[in-house]
Motif scaffolding. Structure first.
Motif, PDB file in Angstrom:
ATOM      1  N   ARG A  59       0.837  -1.206   0.000  1.00  0.00           N
ATOM      2  CA  ARG A  59       0.000   0.000   0.000  1.00  0.00           C
ATOM      3  C   ARG A  59       0.870   1.254   0.000  1.00  0.00           C
ATOM      4  NH1 ARG A  59      -4.089   1.565   4.896  1.00  0.00           N
ATOM      5  NH2 ARG A  59      -4.550   3.694   4.230  1.00  0.00           N
ATOM      6  N   MET A  60       1.948   1.225   0.773  1.00  0.00           N
ATOM      7  CA  MET A  60       2.835   2.382   0.817  1.00  0.00           C
ATOM      8  C   MET A  60       3.567   2.538  -0.512  1.00  0.00           C
ATOM      9  SD  MET A  60       5.771   3.350   3.628  1.00  0.00           S
ATOM     10  CE  MET A  60       4.562   3.694   4.907  1.00  0.00           C
ATOM     11  N   ALA A  61       3.990   1.403  -1.107  1.00  0.00           N
ATOM     12  CA  ALA A  61       4.674   1.471  -2.396  1.00  0.00           C
ATOM     13  C   ALA A  61       3.751   2.057  -3.469  1.00  0.00           C
ATOM     14  CB  ALA A  61       5.144   0.077  -2.811  1.00  0.00           C
ATOM     15  N   TYR A  62       2.503   1.657  -3.455  1.00  0.00           N
ATOM     16  CA  TYR A  62       1.551   2.188  -4.440  1.00  0.00           C
ATOM     17  C   TYR A  62       1.359   3.691  -4.250  1.00  0.00           C
ATOM     18  CZ  TYR A  62      -2.875   3.165  -6.774  1.00  0.00           C
ATOM     19  OH  TYR A  62      -3.846   3.724  -7.554  1.00  0.00           O
ATOM     20  N   LEU A  63       1.288   4.121  -2.987  1.00  0.00           N
ATOM     21  CA  LEU A  63       1.114   5.553  -2.741  1.00  0.00           C
ATOM     22  C   LEU A  63       2.334   6.329  -3.231  1.00  0.00           C
ATOM     23  CD1 LEU A  63      -0.660   7.762  -1.634  1.00  0.00           C
ATOM     24  CD2 LEU A  63       0.314   7.365   0.629  1.00  0.00           C
ATOM     25  N   ARG A  64       3.523   5.782  -3.019  1.00  0.00           N
ATOM     26  CA  ARG A  64       4.722   6.466  -3.531  1.00  0.00           C
ATOM     27  C   ARG A  64       4.682   6.532  -5.054  1.00  0.00           C
ATOM     28  NH1 ARG A  64       7.758   7.293   0.834  1.00  0.00           N
ATOM     29  NH2 ARG A  64       7.889   5.687   2.454  1.00  0.00           N
ATOM     30  N   ALA A  65       4.175   5.482  -5.690  1.00  0.00           N
ATOM     31  CA  ALA A  65       4.050   5.499  -7.144  1.00  0.00           C
ATOM     32  C   ALA A  65       3.063   6.576  -7.591  1.00  0.00           C
ATOM     33  CB  ALA A  65       3.601   4.125  -7.646  1.00  0.00           C
ATOM     34  N   ARG A  66       1.985   6.705  -6.876  1.00  0.00           N
ATOM     35  CA  ARG A  66       1.005   7.763  -7.211  1.00  0.00           C
ATOM     36  C   ARG A  66       1.613   9.146  -7.052  1.00  0.00           C
ATOM     37  NH1 ARG A  66      -4.133   7.158  -3.736  1.00  0.00           N
ATOM     38  NH2 ARG A  66      -4.754   8.954  -5.015  1.00  0.00           N
ATOM     39  N   LEU A  67       2.412   9.320  -5.998  1.00  0.00           N
ATOM     40  CA  LEU A  67       3.077  10.607  -5.806  1.00  0.00           C
ATOM     41  C   LEU A  67       4.053  10.876  -6.948  1.00  0.00           C
ATOM     42  CD1 LEU A  67       3.705  10.451  -1.952  1.00  0.00           C
ATOM     43  CD2 LEU A  67       2.261  12.100  -3.137  1.00  0.00           C
TER      44      LEU A  67
ATOM     45  N   ILE B 150       7.729   3.524 -12.583  1.00  0.00           N
ATOM     46  CA  ILE B 150       8.166   2.252 -13.175  1.00  0.00           C
ATOM     47  C   ILE B 150       9.111   1.509 -12.229  1.00  0.00           C
ATOM     48  CG2 ILE B 150       9.463   1.252 -15.111  1.00  0.00           C
ATOM     49  CD1 ILE B 150       8.436   3.709 -16.767  1.00  0.00           C
ATOM     50  N   ALA B 151       9.883   2.261 -11.449  1.00  0.00           N
ATOM     51  CA  ALA B 151      10.854   1.641 -10.543  1.00  0.00           C
ATOM     52  C   ALA B 151      10.209   1.068  -9.283  1.00  0.00           C
ATOM     53  CB  ALA B 151      11.924   2.666 -10.145  1.00  0.00           C
ATOM     54  N   THR B 152       8.952   1.376  -9.055  1.00  0.00           N
ATOM     55  CA  THR B 152       8.272   0.896  -7.841  1.00  0.00           C
ATOM     56  C   THR B 152       8.175  -0.630  -7.867  1.00  0.00           C
ATOM     57  OG1 THR B 152       6.972   2.922  -7.679  1.00  0.00           O
ATOM     58  CG2 THR B 152       6.135   0.984  -6.519  1.00  0.00           C
ATOM     59  N   ARG B 153       8.418  -1.211  -6.667  1.00  0.00           N
ATOM     60  CA  ARG B 153       8.322  -2.658  -6.549  1.00  0.00           C
ATOM     61  C   ARG B 153       7.294  -3.017  -5.479  1.00  0.00           C
ATOM     62  NH1 ARG B 153      10.090  -2.084 -10.616  1.00  0.00           N
ATOM     63  NH2 ARG B 153      12.066  -2.770 -11.522  1.00  0.00           N
ATOM     64  N   MET B 154       6.435  -3.967  -5.811  1.00  0.00           N
ATOM     65  CA  MET B 154       5.410  -4.425  -4.881  1.00  0.00           C
ATOM     66  C   MET B 154       5.442  -5.940  -4.817  1.00  0.00           C
ATOM     67  SD  MET B 154       2.261  -1.932  -6.082  1.00  0.00           S
ATOM     68  CE  MET B 154       1.130  -2.501  -4.811  1.00  0.00           C
TER      69      MET B 154
ATOM     70  N   ARG C 282      -0.742  -1.422 -11.548  1.00  0.00           N
ATOM     71  CA  ARG C 282      -0.420  -1.873 -12.907  1.00  0.00           C
ATOM     72  C   ARG C 282      -0.969  -0.896 -13.939  1.00  0.00           C
ATOM     73  NH1 ARG C 282      -3.066  -7.419 -12.769  1.00  0.00           N
ATOM     74  NH2 ARG C 282      -2.438  -7.528 -14.968  1.00  0.00           N
ATOM     75  N   ARG C 283      -2.096  -0.321 -13.702  1.00  0.00           N
ATOM     76  CA  ARG C 283      -2.630   0.710 -14.603  1.00  0.00           C
ATOM     77  C   ARG C 283      -1.714   1.939 -14.601  1.00  0.00           C
ATOM     78  NH1 ARG C 283      -8.047  -0.083 -16.012  1.00  0.00           N
ATOM     79  NH2 ARG C 283      -9.040  -1.793 -14.889  1.00  0.00           N
ATOM     80  N   LEU C 284      -1.270   2.320 -13.385  1.00  0.00           N
ATOM     81  CA  LEU C 284      -0.391   3.483 -13.248  1.00  0.00           C
ATOM     82  C   LEU C 284       0.933   3.240 -13.984  1.00  0.00           C
ATOM     83  CD1 LEU C 284      -0.852   6.136 -11.650  1.00  0.00           C
ATOM     84  CD2 LEU C 284       0.564   5.174  -9.837  1.00  0.00           C
ATOM     85  N   ARG C 285       1.464   2.028 -13.832  1.00  0.00           N
ATOM     86  CA  ARG C 285       2.737   1.694 -14.483  1.00  0.00           C
ATOM     87  C   ARG C 285       2.574   1.667 -16.004  1.00  0.00           C
ATOM     88  NH1 ARG C 285       5.548  -2.811 -16.293  1.00  0.00           N
ATOM     89  NH2 ARG C 285       7.811  -2.772 -15.868  1.00  0.00           N
ATOM     90  N   ALA C 286       1.480   1.118 -16.493  1.00  0.00           N
ATOM     91  CA  ALA C 286       1.241   1.081 -17.937  1.00  0.00           C
ATOM     92  C   ALA C 286       1.176   2.496 -18.502  1.00  0.00           C
ATOM     93  CB  ALA C 286      -0.048   0.325 -18.228  1.00  0.00           C
TER      94      ALA C 286
END
Length: 585
Positions: A443-451, A462-466, A474-478
């Motif tokens: 959940r924290m990794a996803y929030l960092r990706a959103r930021l 793209i560098a985020t790892r979960m 996955r939508r955000l990364r795409a």
């Protein structure tokens, strides 16, 4: 007088309250007390030896308790030496215990004797004229009215042996015991003694007990009148009368709930500090809750916790308080309580409840509700306040708070700020500390990706790892791969989403999937997607433009290759424009 079978008849025979005010007859008694106390204190200053001083302290204690001054008597007793060769002898010990027991009788039982009263009384030997009084009182206070009633028939000589002020102090409680036991002959005899004491004649105690007798005899009208007269006083009996009036009105259905609540609030303001205040607040909570005023009921029970935190009543009412708090916050969290009323109620009750174990879980429902309705800034403030509150509780040892609980609130605060467009504040709230629990890491990794996405940092996304990448990530990364122009990778991510749940692929994502496949040179996938256009595009306009990407046979082309390329570029630009419209919408 024969034992009366009809309680109402006994009530009628109880003496009427005297209407004359007491004159200066008590002045000589007060003067005598002051003179004797002064002489004893002077002798105490000149006394030699511990036993001589002990005798004088016992004299002062006996004088005080005889004047119904229990705290003063206890203060003198506290100055006594311990038993022993140089301390109290056996006779002094026995006298001390009897004086302490009398102080217990005078003060309503709040100051305990060395042993439980009943054990001490039964252990006493020798000539002790007062024994029947204290035995009856002990039985009454232990909740044995019938046993106390049996002892009441032997009281006349024992009462006569008491000092007048001491007798006046215990008579009301003894009369109440007789009424509880329905011993109307004994009650009549005790009531007659009231007239000999100016402080009792026509006072609140007499009127209240007359009401009790009338109510026990099935005469609510007389009970009401007696309680009403007693309620005008300012002592504990008057407060009991006020509560009895309210109880009688509720029992007979003659007191509307709103009037009962108003009278209880008024009664509470008139009497504070002891078990009667607790009884008042308990009734107030019950009445308020019964008429749907849960917040008011919570405030009443909270006063018990705040003002009488060490009492049995505070411990006993704790579970009920928690139930009411849960009820209030459940209504607010579900939307049954308007958000303005919910916030206002929280502001009123939380100051006294914020450090109560379990309250934070209820208060979080307010933050969640604020988040749900889009009040993201207010929600973030509530999450932050809850985190600080729980951290303090953990530091003070008030409640075990795992770090994961604080991390979850930190995440919730950052999510609320990000949803409200406050990207920088969200990043600051989230911080750089890793999650302390496995279930929070993704959940924290996803929030960092959103930021990262909100800051335009596609590489960070793209560098985020979960451990288990969510569909949202996955939508955000795409999207980040598409924006970077990594067409093959973007195609793969969008395609995986489409294969898993075609219906959840939005119009903008469908456009990106088609463009990614086209730009990656995946003609087979483009053909497959074009066949799905009505479902994918969800718009005839989008479908028509997307079809412009379909390969055209060379012989069918009325124009040259350059025109075909221009056509492709036009379609590509149109799709980009429509993608932006879909994204903004």
């Amino acid at each position: 007088m024969a034992l009366l079978a009809d309680p109402a008849a006994a009530v009628a025979e109880m003496p009427a309250a005297a209407t004359t005010e007491s004159g200066p007859a008590t002045a000589p008694e007060a003067l005598d007390y002051l003179e004797r106390r002064g002489a004893l204190i002077a002798a105490l200053g000149a006394a030699l030896g511990p036993r001589a001083r002990a005798d004088l302290l016992l004299d002062l204690a006996a004088l005080s308790v005889g004047a119904a001054l229990a705290p003063e008597a206890r203060s003198y007793l506290d100055g006594l030496p311990q038993p022993g060769p140089e301390g109290l002898d056996a006779a002094q010990q026995r006298r001390r215990d009897r004086i302490m027991l009398a102080a217990w009788g005078v003060d309503g039982g709040t100051l305990s004797p060395p042993l439980p009263a009943r054990r001490q009384i039964e252990a006493e030997t020798g000539d002790w004229a007062e024994r029947p009084v204290w035995r009856a009182l002990a039985l009454a206070r232990e909740g044995e009215p019938q046993a106390a009633g049996a002892a009441l028939s032997q009281l006349d000589p024992a009462l006569d042996a008491l000092a007048p002020a001491l007798r006046a102090a215990v008579l009301p409680e003894l009369l109440e015991a007789a009424i509880d036991a329905k011993l109307w002959e004994a009650a009549h005899g005790l009531a007659q003694r009231f007239d000999a004491h100016a402080e009792l004649r026509g006072g609140s105690a007499y009127r209240f007990l007359l009401g009790r007798a009338a109510q026990a005899g099935g005469n609510p009208v007389m009970a009401f009148d007696s309680y009403a007269m007693a309620a005008g006083g300012s002592d504990a009996w008057a407060q009991r009368a006020r509560l009895a009036l309210i109880d009688l009105g509720r029992a007979t259905g003659t007191l509307p709930p709103e009037d009962g609540a108003a009278l209880l609030r008024q009664s509470w303001h008139l009497w504070r500090g002891d078990a009667l205040e607790i009884a008042t607040l308990e009734r107030l909570a019950e009445v308020e809750h019964g008429r749907g005023e849960t917040e008011a009921a919570i405030r009443a029970l909270t006063e018990i916790q705040r003002r009488h935190g060490d009492s049995d009543a505070a411990r006993d009412s704790g579970a009920r308080l928690d139930e009411m708090v849960a009820e209030l916050y459940a209504r607010g969290g579900s939307g049954a309580l308007p958000i303005g009323a919910f916030v206002a109620a929280h502001r009123r009750v939380s100051p006294d409840l914020m450090f109560r174990p379990g309250f934070a879980a209820q208060a979080e429902k307010l933050a969640t509700r604020l988040y749900e309705i889009g009040a993201t800034d207010a929600a973030a403030r509530e999450y932050a306040a809850l985190r600080d509150q729980l951290a303090v509780m953990r530091d003070l040892g008030l409640e075990p708070v795992p770090q994961a609980r604080l991390d979850a609130l930190r995440l919730a605060q950052a999510e609320a700020l990000l949803r409200g467009g406050q990207t920088a504040q969200a990043a600051k709230a989230l911080g750089t500390a890793p999650a302390s629990a496995p279930d929070l890491r993704d959940r924290m990794a996803y929030l960092r990706a959103r930021l990262s996405s909100a800051a335009g940092d596609g590489a960070g996304v793209i560098a985020t790892r979960m451990d288990v990448p969510s569909e949202s990530y996955r939508r955000l990364r795409a999207t980040a791969l598409f924006d970077r122009g990594d067409w093959a990778a973007a195609r793969d991510d969008y395609l995986a989403l489409w294969r898993e749940a075609p219906a959840r692929l939005g119009p903008a994502e469908a456009i990106r999937l088609l463009l990614s496949a086209h730009r990656a040179g995946d003609a087979a996938l483009v053909d497959e997607l074009l066949a799905e256009l009505p479902r994918l595009a969800r718009s005839p306009e989008l479908a028509e433009i997307a079809r412009s990407l379909a390969p055209v046979a060379p012989l069918a082309l009325p124009i040259g290759q350059k025109s075909a390329t221009d056509r492709m570029q036009d379609a590509d630009e149109a799709l980009r424009r429509l993608e932006r419209v879909a994204k903004d919408g």
